[in-house]
Design a protein around this motif. Structure first.
Motif, mmCIF file in Angstrom:
data_model
loop_
_atom_site.group_PDB
_atom_site.id
_atom_site.type_symbol
_atom_site.label_atom_id
_atom_site.label_comp_id
_atom_site.label_asym_id
_atom_site.label_seq_id
_atom_site.Cartn_x
_atom_site.Cartn_y
_atom_site.Cartn_z
ATOM 1 N N LYS A 93 46.029 56.857 41.346
ATOM 2 C CA LYS A 93 46.120 55.566 40.643
ATOM 3 C C LYS A 93 44.742 55.081 40.188
ATOM 4 O O LYS A 93 44.547 54.726 39.025
ATOM 5 N N SER A 94 43.793 55.060 41.135
ATOM 6 C CA SER A 94 42.445 54.600 40.772
ATOM 7 C C SER A 94 41.853 55.485 39.684
ATOM 8 O O SER A 94 41.257 55.000 38.717
ATOM 9 N N THR A 95 42.022 56.780 39.849
ATOM 10 C CA THR A 95 41.475 57.723 38.873
ATOM 11 C C THR A 95 42.010 57.413 37.474
ATOM 12 O O THR A 95 41.241 57.376 36.503
ATOM 13 N N PHE B 223 37.712 45.427 40.651
ATOM 14 C CA PHE B 223 37.647 46.688 41.383
ATOM 15 C C PHE B 223 38.396 46.623 42.694
ATOM 16 O O PHE B 223 38.645 45.561 43.248
ATOM 17 N N GLN B 224 38.709 47.831 43.183
ATOM 18 C CA GLN B 224 39.404 47.925 44.464
ATOM 19 C C GLN B 224 38.552 47.335 45.584
ATOM 20 O O GLN B 224 39.053 46.725 46.496
ATOM 21 N N PHE B 225 37.254 47.537 45.495
ATOM 22 C CA PHE B 225 36.369 47.034 46.559
ATOM 23 C C PHE B 225 35.496 45.895 46.040
ATOM 24 O O PHE B 225 34.282 45.909 46.232
ATOM 25 N N GLY C 152 43.238 45.746 37.123
ATOM 26 C CA GLY C 152 42.874 45.444 38.496
ATOM 27 C C GLY C 152 43.263 46.581 39.411
ATOM 28 O O GLY C 152 44.374 47.095 39.337
ATOM 29 N N ASP C 153 42.304 47.011 40.256
ATOM 30 C CA ASP C 153 42.620 48.038 41.237
ATOM 31 C C ASP C 153 42.832 47.318 42.562
ATOM 32 O O ASP C 153 41.879 46.952 43.228
ATOM 33 N N GLU C 154 44.073 47.090 42.904
ATOM 34 C CA GLU C 154 44.452 46.286 44.061
ATOM 35 C C GLU C 154 43.719 44.948 44.059
ATOM 36 O O GLU C 154 42.950 44.646 44.977
#
Ligand code: ATP
Ligand code: MG
Lengths: 230, 414
Positions: free
Chosen positions: A47-49, A92-94, A169-171
């Motif tokens: 997913k992130s990729t 970002f996810q983080f 949005g990544d999470e």
């Protein structure tokens, strides 16, 4: 028929470390203007990729990506940076903020870079976005002094600042409690419905996904379900 | 660009102690460069001044000619002659038309001063002690104009040398050896045996032991009397130019014009000049090294900063900053470090130079020097700043370019 703002065509991506393996397999889909799309799938399914490819930051792939009718595959890094600045807001996810800058400065920087408005106007807009996410009282704090969830909300405010065509949005709610997740969801929903901004969000939150316009489900680098709306 | 500047400054201020360390590297390099070069240039200037204090730019004199055609050759030009170990002829060593030469040179617009003189070896008698030395007959006013004799008088004065009295101006070291004070009389004897009593009217100090210990000045007429020569007899004309750099050319011109040897100071002091060139090279080599070391310091610190800022660079790029923007942000940082560091370096260099200039030194009678000679020539301050900024810009360029090339995805994947 609503116009298509994002079109991915036969995307393939490989990683070569430690051994060659295919992360994304023949991915094709379209997203329409104002659509709120959730991408779901098991951890490690790519997913992130996929999102990094769509964000134009990762250019090492096969296939083509077009946005707002413009083919982005093959463009120079500088052109892509400009496109990103204007059309894509990324969470970002983080949750990444610049630690030496205040919350307000963090939100303002992409708009200052775009240079469409005066500094004063940008400041007002930034404060409005922060207010939207309930962060205006922290505007003048150093961003490194915030909790994880607070930082994530600031990152969302920053993604909104240039009123981008597409918000990725990544999470984006990964670090938020139930109430704030609900709040962020409402904001995104409102943006897509009222301002026709397109939302693409990776999420593990089933409620979040269920309430969006459409779910794209991935497994092992392939889309297994997601051509139709819910 | 304004945005890049703001980001750069915010980052510099956020890591203030690191920034200050980087700046101190530059400051130290530039400060030491200026301190060192100020002292070296001061010392060079001092030795130059010393050499030039008593050296005319051009000396015109009658060189003893060894290579003359043997008489035999003139009488029998067509036969083979062999003359073994030929001796010089007993020629007069004076300049035959010396005063005409002086008058001619006086009208040369390139010349500052010209002074006719004659000198001879003498013995100064002090009781039974005989001291070897020289006495020069000079036009004391011209000599003063050229070499600032007035400024070197330690006791008495030089006015009494203007009329042809039997007066004498002696070097400080000589006066000490002769135990002579102003008003005393000293007896001198020439190699030819002529003896005369002269009144000491002044004591001078050139600052060079080799001169102060043996030399004395008197009126031209007085020395002519000592040497028992006529009133046209002079052995040497010394010339001081307005522009020292013209000496060589003018010397050649005079040499042709007057048919006497005209020697410029550079030819006469070739060894001093070689030493000077070497000292300059050494100074620059050491200073350059200091600056390069400072440059490496900046390179290191910037490299480290960029390593620590990878995440930030990735965020900036993700939100639409180009490689060029990122390079600019870090170049601004290194140039700011260079600029502030260099300016502080100037202050440090100036402080260092001032401190050096205040150190008392004592070389006894050999040199009249009470403090270390230090140059405050602003040229080196300009060089320092320009070099400081250039080095930091160069040292900052490589890490900045590396920052520009960072792939945000690599970092954001976490
Ligand atoms: N730089 C990389 N080099 C090699 N393999 C990688 C690299 N980055 C990710 N992968 C692999 O690619 C696959 C997909 O990773 P990705 O981060 O896209 O997963 P994801 O779906 O976002 O998972 P999560 O839900 O945990 O965030 C994983 O198997 C991961 O191990
Ligand atoms: Mg992920």
């Amino acid at each position: 028929m609503k116009e298509v703002v994002l079109k991915a065509d036969k995307l393939n991506k490989y990683f070569y470390e430690p051994t060659k393996f295919q992360v994304l397999k023949n991915i094709s889909f379209e997203v329409k203007k104002g659509e709120f799309v959730s991408i779901v799938g098991k951890s490690g399914c790519g997913k992130s990729t996929l999102l990094y490819l769509l964000s134009t930051m990762d250019t090492d792939y096969e296939g083509t990506i077009s946005m707002t009718g413009e083919k982005l595959t093959g463009k120079s890094k500088n052109d892509l940076a400009k496109f990103r600045n204007e059309h894509i807001g990324f969470v970002f996810q983080f949750h990444y903020l610049l630690p030496e800058f205040t919350v307000l400065q963090n939100v303002m920087i992409p708009a200052l870079k775009l240079g469409k408005f005066s500094k004063k106007e940008i400041e007002e807009q930034a404060l409005a976005k922060l207010a939207l996410l309930g962060m205006e009282e922290h505007a003048h704090k150093l961003s490194s002094r915030l909790s994880g969830g607070q930082q994530q909300r600031v990152a969302i405010a920053r993604a909104l600042i240039n009123n981008p065509t597409i918000i990725m949005g990544d999470e984006p709610t990964g670090n938020l409690d139930k109430k704030n997740t609900q709040n962020v969801f409402e904001i995104l929903k409102n943006l897509s419905q009222t301002y026709h901004q397109t939302i693409i969000a990776v999420t593990h939150d089933t409620d979040f996904a269920q309430n969006s316009d459409r779910i794209i489900e991935m497994s092992d680098g392939e889309i297994i379900n997601g051509e139709s709306a819910k | 660009m304004k945005l890049a500047f703001q980001i750069a400054i915010t980052q510099l201020l956020a890591k203030l102690s690191q920034t200050i360390v980087a700046m101190l590297g530059v400051t130290f390099g530039i400060g030491m460069f200026i301190g060192m070069i100020s002292l070296m240039k001061g010392l060079n200037g001092f030795t130059d001044d010393l050499a030039m204090a008593t050296t005319p730019h051009i000396r015109i004199y009658n060189d003893v000619k060894l290579e003359r055609t043997p008489l035999l050759e003139e009488i029998f030009p067509n036969q083979m002659n062999l003359v073994h170990h030929q001796k010089p002829k007993n020629e007069r060593k004076d300049l035959k038309n010396g005063f005409q030469i002086v008058n001619y040179i006086k009208n040369d617009p390139r010349v500052l001063g010209v002074s006719p003189q004659l000198s001879t070896q003498v013995f100064y008698n002090y009781g039974v002690v005989q001291l070897n030395g020289t006495i020069s007959g000079v036009d004391i006013l011209q000599e003063d104009k050229m070499f600032d004799l007035q400024g070197k008088i330690k006791a008495g004065g030089l006015q009494e040398l203007i009329p042809p009295n039997d007066c004498i101006l002696i070097g400080k070291g000589l006066a000490k050896k002769l135990n002579a004070k102003v008003g005393d009389r000293v007896t001198i004897t020439t190699p030819q045996g002529y003896t005369m009593k002269l009144k000491v009217v002044g004591i001078f100090q050139m600052g060079i032991g080799a001169i102060d210990d043996i030399k004395s000045y008197a009126n031209i007429a007085t020395v002519q009397k000592i040497m028992q020569k006529d009133s046209r007899f002079i052995t040497e004309v010394s010339v001081k130019m307005k522009n020292i750099k013209e000496s060589g050319v003018v010397a050649k011109e005079y040499s042709k014009l007057f048919d006497y040897k005209a020697e410029d100071w550079e030819t006469a002091n070739a060894t001093i000049l070689v030493g000077k060139v070497f000292r300059d090279i050494l100074t620059f080599a050491v200073s350059f090294t200091l600056l390069v070391v400072a440059g490496f310091g900046i390179y290191n610190i910037l490299n480290m900063t960029i390593y620590n800022k990878m995440k930030d660079i990735a965020i900036l790029k993700a939100t639409g900053f180009t490689s060029g923007d990122v390079v600019r942000i870090f170049m601004v940082q290194s140039i700011l470090i260079g600029l502030v560091g260099s300016v502080a370096g100037l202050l440090m260099g100036f402080g260092l130079a001032s401190w050096l200039a205040s150190i008392p030194v004592d070389f006894g009678d050999a040199f009249s020097l009470t403090r270390l000679p230090v140059s405050f020539d602003p040229t080196y301050y300009y060089i320092g700043v320009i070099f400081g900024i250039t080095t930091t810009a160069l040292a900052g360029y490589l890490p900045s370019r590396k920052a520009g090339k960072i792939d945000p995805i690599q970092i954001l994947r976490g």
